[in-house]
Design a protein around this motif. Structure first.
Motif, PDB file in Angstrom:
ATOM      1  N   LEU A  23      -0.771   1.874  -3.317  1.00  0.00           N
ATOM      2  CA  LEU A  23      -1.560   2.418  -2.213  1.00  0.00           C
ATOM      3  C   LEU A  23      -2.729   3.226  -2.753  1.00  0.00           C
ATOM      4  O   LEU A  23      -2.652   3.819  -3.826  1.00  0.00           O
ATOM      5  N   LYS A  24      -3.797   3.253  -2.003  1.00  0.00           N
ATOM      6  CA  LYS A  24      -4.978   4.005  -2.411  1.00  0.00           C
ATOM      7  C   LYS A  24      -4.751   5.498  -2.158  1.00  0.00           C
ATOM      8  O   LYS A  24      -4.056   5.880  -1.219  1.00  0.00           O
ATOM      9  N   PRO A  25      -5.349   6.355  -2.993  1.00  0.00           N
ATOM     10  CA  PRO A  25      -5.168   7.804  -2.825  1.00  0.00           C
ATOM     11  C   PRO A  25      -5.500   8.307  -1.421  1.00  0.00           C
ATOM     12  O   PRO A  25      -4.791   9.169  -0.898  1.00  0.00           O
ATOM     13  N   ILE A  26      -6.534   7.759  -0.799  1.00  0.00           N
ATOM     14  CA  ILE A  26      -6.892   8.218   0.554  1.00  0.00           C
ATOM     15  C   ILE A  26      -5.803   7.867   1.555  1.00  0.00           C
ATOM     16  O   ILE A  26      -5.525   8.633   2.482  1.00  0.00           O
ATOM     17  N   GLU A  27      -5.145   6.725   1.382  1.00  0.00           N
ATOM     18  CA  GLU A  27      -4.056   6.351   2.281  1.00  0.00           C
ATOM     19  C   GLU A  27      -2.886   7.329   2.142  1.00  0.00           C
ATOM     20  O   GLU A  27      -2.337   7.800   3.146  1.00  0.00           O
ATOM     21  N   LEU A  28      -2.550   7.637   0.922  1.00  0.00           N
ATOM     22  CA  LEU A  28      -1.451   8.581   0.667  1.00  0.00           C
ATOM     23  C   LEU A  28      -1.774   9.967   1.215  1.00  0.00           C
ATOM     24  O   LEU A  28      -0.927  10.620   1.831  1.00  0.00           O
ATOM     25  N   ARG A  29      -3.000  10.397   1.013  1.00  0.00           N
ATOM     26  CA  ARG A  29      -3.433  11.720   1.455  1.00  0.00           C
ATOM     27  C   ARG A  29      -3.452  11.814   2.984  1.00  0.00           C
ATOM     28  O   ARG A  29      -2.955  12.780   3.567  1.00  0.00           O
ATOM     29  N   GLU A  30      -4.015  10.814   3.634  1.00  0.00           N
ATOM     30  CA  GLU A  30      -4.166  10.855   5.088  1.00  0.00           C
ATOM     31  C   GLU A  30      -2.841  10.679   5.830  1.00  0.00           C
ATOM     32  O   GLU A  30      -2.625  11.311   6.851  1.00  0.00           O
ATOM     33  N   VAL A  31      -1.961   9.849   5.315  1.00  0.00           N
ATOM     34  CA  VAL A  31      -0.691   9.595   5.998  1.00  0.00           C
ATOM     35  C   VAL A  31       0.351  10.660   5.655  1.00  0.00           C
ATOM     36  O   VAL A  31       1.134  11.065   6.504  1.00  0.00           O
ATOM     37  N   GLY A  32       0.333  11.122   4.426  1.00  0.00           N
ATOM     38  CA  GLY A  32       1.267  12.162   4.027  1.00  0.00           C
ATOM     39  C   GLY A  32       2.656  11.625   3.705  1.00  0.00           C
ATOM     40  O   GLY A  32       2.848  10.448   3.460  1.00  0.00           O
ATOM     41  N   ASP A  33       3.622  12.510   3.727  1.00  0.00           N
ATOM     42  CA  ASP A  33       5.001  12.182   3.385  1.00  0.00           C
ATOM     43  C   ASP A  33       5.598  11.258   4.439  1.00  0.00           C
ATOM     44  O   ASP A  33       5.601  11.581   5.621  1.00  0.00           O
ATOM     45  N   VAL A  34       6.109  10.110   4.017  1.00  0.00           N
ATOM     46  CA  VAL A  34       6.665   9.138   4.955  1.00  0.00           C
ATOM     47  C   VAL A  34       8.179   9.013   4.852  1.00  0.00           C
ATOM     48  O   VAL A  34       8.785   8.207   5.560  1.00  0.00           O
ATOM     49  N   ARG A  35       8.797   9.804   4.004  1.00  0.00           N
ATOM     50  CA  ARG A  35      10.252   9.701   3.839  1.00  0.00           C
ATOM     51  C   ARG A  35      10.968   9.864   5.171  1.00  0.00           C
ATOM     52  O   ARG A  35      10.762  10.836   5.891  1.00  0.00           O
ATOM     53  N   GLY A  36      11.786   8.849   5.509  1.00  0.00           N
ATOM     54  CA  GLY A  36      12.570   8.897   6.733  1.00  0.00           C
ATOM     55  C   GLY A  36      11.807   8.565   7.997  1.00  0.00           C
ATOM     56  O   GLY A  36      12.384   8.568   9.083  1.00  0.00           O
ATOM     57  N   LYS A  37      10.530   8.272   7.893  1.00  0.00           N
ATOM     58  CA  LYS A  37       9.730   7.963   9.078  1.00  0.00           C
ATOM     59  C   LYS A  37       9.690   6.461   9.310  1.00  0.00           C
ATOM     60  O   LYS A  37       9.806   5.666   8.391  1.00  0.00           O
ATOM     61  N   SER A  38       9.499   6.084  10.566  1.00  0.00           N
ATOM     62  CA  SER A  38       9.340   4.682  10.931  1.00  0.00           C
ATOM     63  C   SER A  38       7.860   4.356  10.988  1.00  0.00           C
ATOM     64  O   SER A  38       7.071   5.140  11.523  1.00  0.00           O
ATOM     65  N   MET A  39       7.505   3.199  10.430  1.00  0.00           N
ATOM     66  CA  MET A  39       6.106   2.782  10.424  1.00  0.00           C
ATOM     67  C   MET A  39       6.008   1.323  10.836  1.00  0.00           C
ATOM     68  O   MET A  39       6.896   0.523  10.535  1.00  0.00           O
ATOM     69  N   LEU A  40       4.911   0.979  11.498  1.00  0.00           N
ATOM     70  CA  LEU A  40       4.576  -0.399  11.801  1.00  0.00           C
ATOM     71  C   LEU A  40       3.237  -0.680  11.137  1.00  0.00           C
ATOM     72  O   LEU A  40       2.242  -0.022  11.448  1.00  0.00           O
ATOM     73  N   HIS A  41       3.216  -1.601  10.193  1.00  0.00           N
ATOM     74  CA  HIS A  41       2.001  -1.936   9.462  1.00  0.00           C
ATOM     75  C   HIS A  41       1.484  -3.275   9.984  1.00  0.00           C
ATOM     76  O   HIS A  41       2.031  -4.325   9.671  1.00  0.00           O
ATOM     77  N   LEU A  42       0.437  -3.212  10.821  1.00  0.00           N
ATOM     78  CA  LEU A  42      -0.142  -4.418  11.399  1.00  0.00           C
ATOM     79  C   LEU A  42      -1.118  -5.065  10.428  1.00  0.00           C
ATOM     80  O   LEU A  42      -1.800  -4.389   9.672  1.00  0.00           O
ATOM     81  N   GLN A  43      -1.186  -6.382  10.507  1.00  0.00           N
ATOM     82  CA  GLN A  43      -2.049  -7.183   9.624  1.00  0.00           C
ATOM     83  C   GLN A  43      -1.761  -6.848   8.159  1.00  0.00           C
ATOM     84  O   GLN A  43      -2.648  -6.537   7.384  1.00  0.00           O
ATOM     85  N   CYS A  44      -0.504  -6.942   7.790  1.00  0.00           N
ATOM     86  CA  CYS A  44      -0.054  -6.525   6.459  1.00  0.00           C
ATOM     87  C   CYS A  44      -0.366  -7.533   5.358  1.00  0.00           C
ATOM     88  O   CYS A  44      -0.078  -7.272   4.190  1.00  0.00           O
ATOM     89  N   HIS A  45      -0.936  -8.683   5.702  1.00  0.00           N
ATOM     90  CA  HIS A  45      -1.284  -9.729   4.740  1.00  0.00           C
ATOM     91  C   HIS A  45      -0.013 -10.230   4.079  1.00  0.00           C
ATOM     92  O   HIS A  45       0.869 -10.709   4.775  1.00  0.00           O
ATOM     93  N   PHE A  46       0.150 -10.089   2.782  1.00  0.00           N
ATOM     94  CA  PHE A  46       1.395 -10.564   2.168  1.00  0.00           C
ATOM     95  C   PHE A  46       2.373  -9.427   1.884  1.00  0.00           C
ATOM     96  O   PHE A  46       3.372  -9.609   1.202  1.00  0.00           O
ATOM     97  N   GLY A  47       2.131  -8.254   2.443  1.00  0.00           N
ATOM     98  CA  GLY A  47       3.131  -7.199   2.491  1.00  0.00           C
ATOM     99  C   GLY A  47       3.171  -6.199   1.355  1.00  0.00           C
ATOM    100  O   GLY A  47       4.069  -5.368   1.295  1.00  0.00           O
ATOM    101  N   LEU A  48       2.190  -6.232   0.466  1.00  0.00           N
ATOM    102  CA  LEU A  48       2.225  -5.348  -0.691  1.00  0.00           C
ATOM    103  C   LEU A  48       2.189  -3.868  -0.287  1.00  0.00           C
ATOM    104  O   LEU A  48       3.001  -3.074  -0.767  1.00  0.00           O
ATOM    105  N   ASP A  49       1.280  -3.503   0.596  1.00  0.00           N
ATOM    106  CA  ASP A  49       1.220  -2.112   1.043  1.00  0.00           C
ATOM    107  C   ASP A  49       2.459  -1.744   1.850  1.00  0.00           C
ATOM    108  O   ASP A  49       2.984  -0.627   1.733  1.00  0.00           O
ATOM    109  N   THR A  50       2.943  -2.678   2.655  1.00  0.00           N
ATOM    110  CA  THR A  50       4.153  -2.436   3.441  1.00  0.00           C
ATOM    111  C   THR A  50       5.319  -2.093   2.523  1.00  0.00           C
ATOM    112  O   THR A  50       6.055  -1.125   2.755  1.00  0.00           O
ATOM    113  N   MET A  51       5.482  -2.862   1.465  1.00  0.00           N
ATOM    114  CA  MET A  51       6.566  -2.596   0.519  1.00  0.00           C
ATOM    115  C   MET A  51       6.323  -1.305  -0.260  1.00  0.00           C
ATOM    116  O   MET A  51       7.271  -0.607  -0.620  1.00  0.00           O
TER     117      MET A  51
END
Length: 78
Positions: A23-51
């Motif tokens: 993941l890009k640093p800006i994505e990590l910074r803007e989204v923050g801690d995701v532990r235990g959170k539910s996420m829906l990643h739309l248009q995930c392409h082949f899923g690399l960021d999702t994973m």
């Protein structure tokens, strides 16, 4: 198309497969801690960021509506 992208250095597939977070640093910074959170990643392409989000502890589902049927197989072939 997913196969072409998976072969590109831009997607950093080798690093991902070695356990790195791609993941890009800006994505990590803007989204923050995701532990235990539910996420829906739309248009995930082949899923690399999702994973990558899942590796950080998110319960994440990736959806992609493109016509390409090989997006998930791209990772298996490498």
């Amino acid at each position: 198309m997913a196969g072409i992208h998976a072969a590109s250095r831009e997607y950093r597939l080798a690093e991902f497969k070695a356990g790195e977070n791609v993941l890009k640093p800006i994505e990590l910074r803007e989204v923050g801690d995701v532990r235990g959170k539910s996420m829906l990643h739309l248009q995930c392409h082949f899923g690399l960021d999702t994973m990558s989000w899942a590796r950080l502890g998110a319960n994440v589902t990736g959806l992609d509506f493109s016509e390409s049927s090989d997006r998930t197989r791209a990772l298996d072939k490498r």
